[in-house]
Every structure is written in structure tokens, then in C-alpha cells.
Design a protein around this motif. Structure first.
Motif, PDB file in Angstrom:
ATOM      1  N   ARG A  56      -5.816   2.440 -17.860  1.00  0.00           N
ATOM      2  CA  ARG A  56      -6.994   2.488 -17.454  1.00  0.00           C
ATOM      3  C   ARG A  56      -7.757   3.690 -18.501  1.00  0.00           C
ATOM      4  NH1 ARG A  56     -10.686  -0.128 -15.197  1.00  0.00           N
ATOM      5  NH2 ARG A  56     -12.544   1.942 -13.937  1.00  0.00           N
ATOM      6  N   GLU A  57      -6.823   4.681 -19.079  1.00  0.00           N
ATOM      7  CA  GLU A  57      -7.703   5.949 -19.659  1.00  0.00           C
ATOM      8  C   GLU A  57      -8.461   6.555 -18.617  1.00  0.00           C
ATOM      9  OE1 GLU A  57     -10.072   4.583 -23.673  1.00  0.00           O
ATOM     10  OE2 GLU A  57      -8.178   4.529 -23.944  1.00  0.00           O
ATOM     11  N   VAL A  58      -7.567   6.938 -17.458  1.00  0.00           N
ATOM     12  CA  VAL A  58      -8.165   7.876 -16.452  1.00  0.00           C
ATOM     13  C   VAL A  58      -8.854   9.005 -16.291  1.00  0.00           C
ATOM     14  CG1 VAL A  58      -7.803   8.245 -13.681  1.00  0.00           C
ATOM     15  CG2 VAL A  58      -7.380   6.130 -14.306  1.00  0.00           C
ATOM     16  N   TYR A  59      -7.416   9.831 -17.238  1.00  0.00           N
ATOM     17  CA  TYR A  59      -7.364  10.494 -18.050  1.00  0.00           C
ATOM     18  C   TYR A  59      -7.545  11.124 -19.451  1.00  0.00           C
ATOM     19  CZ  TYR A  59      -5.367  12.066 -13.420  1.00  0.00           C
ATOM     20  OH  TYR A  59      -5.809  11.978 -12.149  1.00  0.00           O
ATOM     21  N   LEU A  60      -8.182  12.144 -19.582  1.00  0.00           N
ATOM     22  CA  LEU A  60      -8.635  12.201 -21.140  1.00  0.00           C
ATOM     23  C   LEU A  60      -7.710  13.627 -21.870  1.00  0.00           C
ATOM     24  CD1 LEU A  60     -11.955  11.095 -22.012  1.00  0.00           C
ATOM     25  CD2 LEU A  60     -10.181   9.552 -22.471  1.00  0.00           C
ATOM     26  N   ASP A  61      -7.384  13.673 -23.380  1.00  0.00           N
ATOM     27  CA  ASP A  61      -6.888  15.193 -23.911  1.00  0.00           C
ATOM     28  C   ASP A  61      -8.358  15.080 -24.443  1.00  0.00           C
ATOM     29  OD1 ASP A  61      -6.137  17.180 -25.720  1.00  0.00           O
ATOM     30  OD2 ASP A  61      -3.595  16.515 -24.994  1.00  0.00           O
ATOM     31  N   ILE A  62      -8.706  16.390 -24.414  1.00  0.00           N
ATOM     32  CA  ILE A  62     -10.189  17.213 -25.318  1.00  0.00           C
ATOM     33  C   ILE A  62      -9.621  18.018 -25.452  1.00  0.00           C
ATOM     34  CG2 ILE A  62     -11.992  17.226 -25.470  1.00  0.00           C
ATOM     35  CD1 ILE A  62     -12.037  14.141 -25.234  1.00  0.00           C
ATOM     36  N   ASP A  63      -9.209  18.785 -26.893  1.00  0.00           N
ATOM     37  CA  ASP A  63      -8.408  19.811 -27.295  1.00  0.00           C
ATOM     38  C   ASP A  63      -7.555  20.411 -27.250  1.00  0.00           C
ATOM     39  OD1 ASP A  63     -10.843  19.203 -29.388  1.00  0.00           O
ATOM     40  OD2 ASP A  63     -12.505  21.539 -29.017  1.00  0.00           O
ATOM     41  N   GLY A  64      -6.991  19.802 -26.420  1.00  0.00           N
ATOM     42  CA  GLY A  64      -5.089  20.189 -25.671  1.00  0.00           C
ATOM     43  C   GLY A  64      -5.663  20.341 -24.496  1.00  0.00           C
ATOM     44  N   VAL A  65      -7.112  19.778 -23.651  1.00  0.00           N
ATOM     45  CA  VAL A  65      -7.283  19.994 -22.279  1.00  0.00           C
ATOM     46  C   VAL A  65      -7.545  19.059 -21.309  1.00  0.00           C
ATOM     47  CG1 VAL A  65      -8.966  20.813 -20.406  1.00  0.00           C
ATOM     48  CG2 VAL A  65      -8.282  22.159 -22.879  1.00  0.00           C
ATOM     49  N   CYS A  84       0.459  -1.086  -0.190  1.00  0.00           N
ATOM     50  CA  CYS A  84       0.071  -0.330   0.293  1.00  0.00           C
ATOM     51  C   CYS A  84       1.068   1.292  -0.142  1.00  0.00           C
ATOM     52  CB  CYS A  84      -0.863   0.111   1.172  1.00  0.00           C
ATOM     53  SG  CYS A  84      -2.031  -0.983   1.211  1.00  0.00           S
ATOM     54  N   GLY A  85       1.972   1.369  -1.126  1.00  0.00           N
ATOM     55  CA  GLY A  85       2.907   2.518  -0.841  1.00  0.00           C
ATOM     56  C   GLY A  85       2.283   2.628  -2.328  1.00  0.00           C
ATOM     57  N   ALA A  86       2.202   4.207  -2.522  1.00  0.00           N
ATOM     58  CA  ALA A  86       2.508   4.918  -3.890  1.00  0.00           C
ATOM     59  C   ALA A  86       2.997   6.000  -4.175  1.00  0.00           C
ATOM     60  CB  ALA A  86       0.940   4.780  -4.208  1.00  0.00           C
ATOM     61  N   PRO A  87       3.517   6.818  -5.270  1.00  0.00           N
ATOM     62  CA  PRO A  87       4.325   7.652  -4.942  1.00  0.00           C
ATOM     63  C   PRO A  87       3.414   9.313  -5.241  1.00  0.00           C
ATOM     64  CG  PRO A  87       4.058   7.165  -7.626  1.00  0.00           C
ATOM     65  CD  PRO A  87       3.646   5.706  -6.325  1.00  0.00           C
ATOM     66  N   VAL A  88       3.525  10.214  -4.742  1.00  0.00           N
ATOM     67  CA  VAL A  88       2.394  11.472  -4.950  1.00  0.00           C
ATOM     68  C   VAL A  88       2.584  11.943  -6.127  1.00  0.00           C
ATOM     69  CG1 VAL A  88       1.942  13.447  -3.155  1.00  0.00           C
ATOM     70  CG2 VAL A  88       2.529  11.501  -2.206  1.00  0.00           C
ATOM     71  N   LEU A  89       2.062  12.059  -6.915  1.00  0.00           N
ATOM     72  CA  LEU A  89       2.094  12.538  -8.296  1.00  0.00           C
ATOM     73  C   LEU A  89       1.750  13.385  -8.187  1.00  0.00           C
ATOM     74  CD1 LEU A  89       1.309   9.631 -10.931  1.00  0.00           C
ATOM     75  CD2 LEU A  89       3.824  10.061 -10.023  1.00  0.00           C
ATOM     76  N   SER A  90       2.436  14.652  -8.749  1.00  0.00           N
ATOM     77  CA  SER A  90       1.885  16.345  -9.403  1.00  0.00           C
ATOM     78  C   SER A  90       0.254  16.066  -9.958  1.00  0.00           C
ATOM     79  CB  SER A  90       2.609  17.572  -9.564  1.00  0.00           C
ATOM     80  OG  SER A  90       3.333  16.922 -11.307  1.00  0.00           O
ATOM     81  N   LEU A  91      -0.750  17.167 -10.066  1.00  0.00           N
ATOM     82  CA  LEU A  91      -1.553  17.676 -11.238  1.00  0.00           C
ATOM     83  C   LEU A  91      -0.885  16.788 -13.083  1.00  0.00           C
ATOM     84  CD1 LEU A  91      -4.416  20.338  -9.711  1.00  0.00           C
ATOM     85  CD2 LEU A  91      -4.111  18.067  -9.373  1.00  0.00           C
ATOM     86  N   LEU A  92      -0.110  17.412 -12.945  1.00  0.00           N
ATOM     87  CA  LEU A  92       0.934  17.432 -14.340  1.00  0.00           C
ATOM     88  C   LEU A  92       1.145  15.361 -14.251  1.00  0.00           C
ATOM     89  CD1 LEU A  92       2.152  20.723 -14.983  1.00  0.00           C
ATOM     90  CD2 LEU A  92       0.337  19.931 -15.538  1.00  0.00           C
ATOM     91  N   GLU A  93       1.766  15.134 -13.132  1.00  0.00           N
ATOM     92  CA  GLU A  93       2.246  14.017 -13.647  1.00  0.00           C
ATOM     93  C   GLU A  93       1.094  12.819 -13.768  1.00  0.00           C
ATOM     94  OE1 GLU A  93       6.686  14.303 -11.178  1.00  0.00           O
ATOM     95  OE2 GLU A  93       4.715  14.608  -9.844  1.00  0.00           O
ATOM     96  N   ALA A  94       0.210  13.057 -12.588  1.00  0.00           N
ATOM     97  CA  ALA A  94      -0.823  12.037 -12.955  1.00  0.00           C
ATOM     98  C   ALA A  94      -1.431  11.958 -14.169  1.00  0.00           C
ATOM     99  CB  ALA A  94      -1.639  12.101 -12.019  1.00  0.00           C
TER     100      ALA A  94
END
Length: 378
Positions: free
Chosen positions: A316-325, A297-307
Motif C-alpha cells: 500500500r506504500e504506507v511508508y516512503l523513503d525521502i532522502d534516506g528518511v 483480528c490478530g497481528a504481530p507487534v512490529l517495531s518502528l523499524l520493522e513496520a
């Protein structure tokens, strides 16, 4: 939207900030047809970056004009849900309160989002997330021992206790309507939602397991095995080894032996010092590689830009890039009726004429000519 479990549900959203748009986003992500009604004059320079407003049609009505209110009521007549985030009494004063709307459309779900609720001595006063979590005890509970309360962004109040609660209430009301045939008012208050989110902590207090202090309990940085530690490169690593089997794995990953019994809180400072010294010996990414070999149960603390670049999040495609956002993908996932992000947020008025025409509102062209509606097609 043509996919998602809410496909076929029509929602009118009166423009607001924070929790109500988040609720509308969640419902739109799941396939509901959401029409956002803005007031005249709002023209953001980069509307596509307003992630909370994705997957909508965007229209503008002047609700200070009788013709604008009349057009809104025509939309309400054809809608399943109306969402508003005004202070109590404002919708009634403007001429589209729940009594009138439900009289016109008895199947309507009238969703109301406020901080303090529709009743109570603070109902008509202003507030923001920080005020609501302060009065519900949540803010008091977040922070280090001996330090001031720490602000957990506006996630607990605005979004967890607010917008998510409103979406949950609307879905429950829609489900109930399927058997009763009747709509109703959903009074979603952030203070109610935050109190619900704190259910476990209140249970712990009743069980004498939780002290009403910051930073001295198992899940609030009090326990050394549930905390974050600075690594050798100035970054951070999180550990949450609450259960004994995971704690044993944590000790193995850190190559630590002969530590005192963690069940005695008097030993926590010694254990914490040992963990801190060990984590300082390697970089965050080196520890990440080591912990991949252990179920600790250990994990690196990632920044908003790293995540968004984390391998698991990519897979898992947790994040999407829609029109550059970059933004979080629709959630949760559905096996048969998947949700999708189809349209980025748009400029107010982008779809006014198209929506009023498609929904059968009387003489949309005249509404636009009169200024009661504004069409600003891209």
C-alpha cells in the motif's frame, strides 16, 4: 506542490513545535502552498530529518523588528490561512493578532493551536502533551490494572487531539468561507480535541459498560481477547477478537477448546492464562503465518523499524523513503487529486528571497540587507 485537493490554497505557518507543524504538514501534503516562517538563529544540523516540516518553503523573518512584522503582514494579505502556536496574546503583542490580520484580509482563516485553549484559568500556563491528556482523563484510562498510567507517546494529545484538530478546523473554516466569503479564527485546543477523542469511552461510562479504572475494560487490556501476548522468542502478538465470530476464529487459530464463557468476567483470568501459555509455544513470526489463515483480528507487534517492511505496508506504500528518511506517506488517499511528498524538510531561510519575491512583498532585498529577513539558500 501542484497536486492534491488543496492545490491553490496559500498558508503561512509561524514556526513552532509539535501539533502546529503537524497540522501544516497535513495541509501541505494535500497540496497547499505552505510557507514556514522561522525566527533568526535556528540552524538544525540535519533539517531534512524533521519530517513534520516537509513539503514547505522555509523563510526567516525577525518578528521583533517592525520591518519583519510588516513583511509578515504582507504575506498574510495574500494568504488563505495563518497558523500559529503561541500562547494566548503573544501574536497580538508582536503586532499580528487576529483582529489586525482579519481587518487587512477579511477572508483569512486564522488558526490558533494551544494546549489549554484561548480562554480558561490555565490558558496562559505552560504544558505538554502529558499534562493535557492528564487533565482530560485520557491518561488515567491507559495502563494495566493495578498499575500506574502509561504514556501513549504524544500521539493522543499533540497530534490526534491537537494538530489533526487544527487541520480539521481550518478545512471546515475554508469550506464555510466558500459560501460566506468571510474568514474567522479557529481556536484549536488540545484539551478540546482529546475530550472529543474520548467520546466513545464517555458514552460507555454513561451506559454502565465502562468502569473508570485502568485495565479492567474491553478495550484497555482488561479483556483477554483484546490484549498483547509474549511469544516464544520474546516478541509480542496482538489480538482484538471482540466480536463473537472473530473470537471463534481466534480459538481455532490457537487450537483451544473447552474454555469457559468469556461473557462472564470472572472467567477472564483463566482465558488469559490459556492464551498466554499458547502464544509462548511459538515465535511471533510463526503465529503471524498461522493467523494469516484465519479472520481472527490478530497481528504481530512490529517495531518502528520493522513496520515499513511489512508486506501489507509495502503493497500500500504506507511508508516512503525521502532522502534516506523513512516516514509515513500523505494521508488520506484521493482518487482524482492525489497528494504527494515533493520536498523534504529544509533549512530555515532556504527560500526567503524566492518566497518574498513570488508573493510580491515590497523590496525583499532591502529586508534581507536590514536583517529583518534572512536568506540562507542551499
Amino acid at each position: 506542490m501542484t497536486t492534491g485537493p488543496l492545490s491553490g490554497i496559500r498558508i503561512v505557518e509561524l514556526a513552532g513545535l509539535g501539533p502546529a507543524p503537524f497540522a501544516a504538514m497535513m495541509l501541505a501534503d494535500l497540496g497547499a502552498e505552505v510557507v514556514r516562517v522561522d525566527r533568526p538563529g535556528r540552524r538544525p544540523q540535519r533539517p531534512h530529518t524533521d519530517v513534520l516540516n516537509r513539503n514547505r518553503s522555509h523563510i526567516v523573518l525577525d518578528l521583533k523588528k517592525p520591518e519583519g512584522v510588516a513583511a509578515l503582514l504582507e504575506l498574510v494579505d495574500r494568504a488563505d490561512v495563518l497558523l500559529e502556536g503561541y500562547r494566548p496574546g503573544v501574536a497580538e503583542r508582536l503586532g499580528f493578532g487576529p483582529d489586525l490580520c482579519l481587518e487587512r484580509n477579511p477572508r483569512l482563516i486564522f488558526g490558533r493551536m494551544t494546549g489549554w485553549g484561548q480562554s480558561g484559568p490555565l490558558a496562559h500556563t505552560a504544558g505538554h502533551d502529558i499534562d493535557y491528556i492528564a487533565r482530560t482523563g485520557a491518561l488515567h484510562a491507559v495502563g494495566r490494572a493495578g498499575g500506574p498510567p502509561q504514556i501513549p507517546l504524544n500521539s493522543i494529545g499533540d497530534f490526534g487531539g491537537g494538530g489533526m484538530l487544527l487541520a480539521y478546523g481550518v478545512l471546515a473554516a475554508l469550506l464555510e468561507r466558500s459560501s460566506s466569503g468571510h474568514g474567522q479564527v479557529v481556536d484549536a485546543a488540545i484539551v478540546d480535541g482529546v475530550a472529543a477523542l474520548m467520546a466513545m469511552q464517555y458514552g460507555f461510562i454513561a451506559d454502565d459498560y465502562w468502569r473508570d479504572e485502568r485495565g479492567v475494560n474491553t478495550l484497555d487490556s482488561g479483556a483477554p481477547y483484546y490484549d498483547v501476548y509474549a511469544t516464544g522468542d520474546g516478541r509480542w502478538f496482538a489480538v482484538g477478537a471482540v466480536e463473537p465470530q472473530f473470537y471463534a476464529q481466534l480459538l481455532e487459530a490457537l487450537d483451544l477448546t473447552d474454555l469457559p464463557d468469556r461473557s462472564d468476567r470472572a472467567n477472564w483470568p483463566t482465558i488469559r492464562d490459556a492464551f498466554a501459555a499458547r502464544f509462548a509455544e511459538r515465535t511471533r513470526d510463526e503465529w503471524t503465518a498461522i493467523f494469516e489463515k484465519f479472520d481472527a483480528c490478530g497481528a504481530p507487534v512490529l517495531s518502528l523499524l520493522e513496520a515499513p517492511h511489512d508486506p501489507h505496508n509495502i503493497a500500500r506504500e504506507v511508508y516512503l523513503d525521502i532522502d534516506g528518511v523513512v516516514q509515513g506517506a500523505p494521508a488520506p488517499r484521493f482518487s482524482r487529486t492525489p497528494a504527494a511528498v515533493v520536498r523534504p524538510a529544509g533549512s530555515p531561510g532556504r527560500d526567503t528571497l524566492a518566497v518574498l519575491t513570488a508573493w510580491g512583498v515590497d523590496e525583499p532585498g532591502k529586508l534581507i540587507e536590514s536583517g529583518a529577513a534572512v536568506d540562507d539558500t542551499d
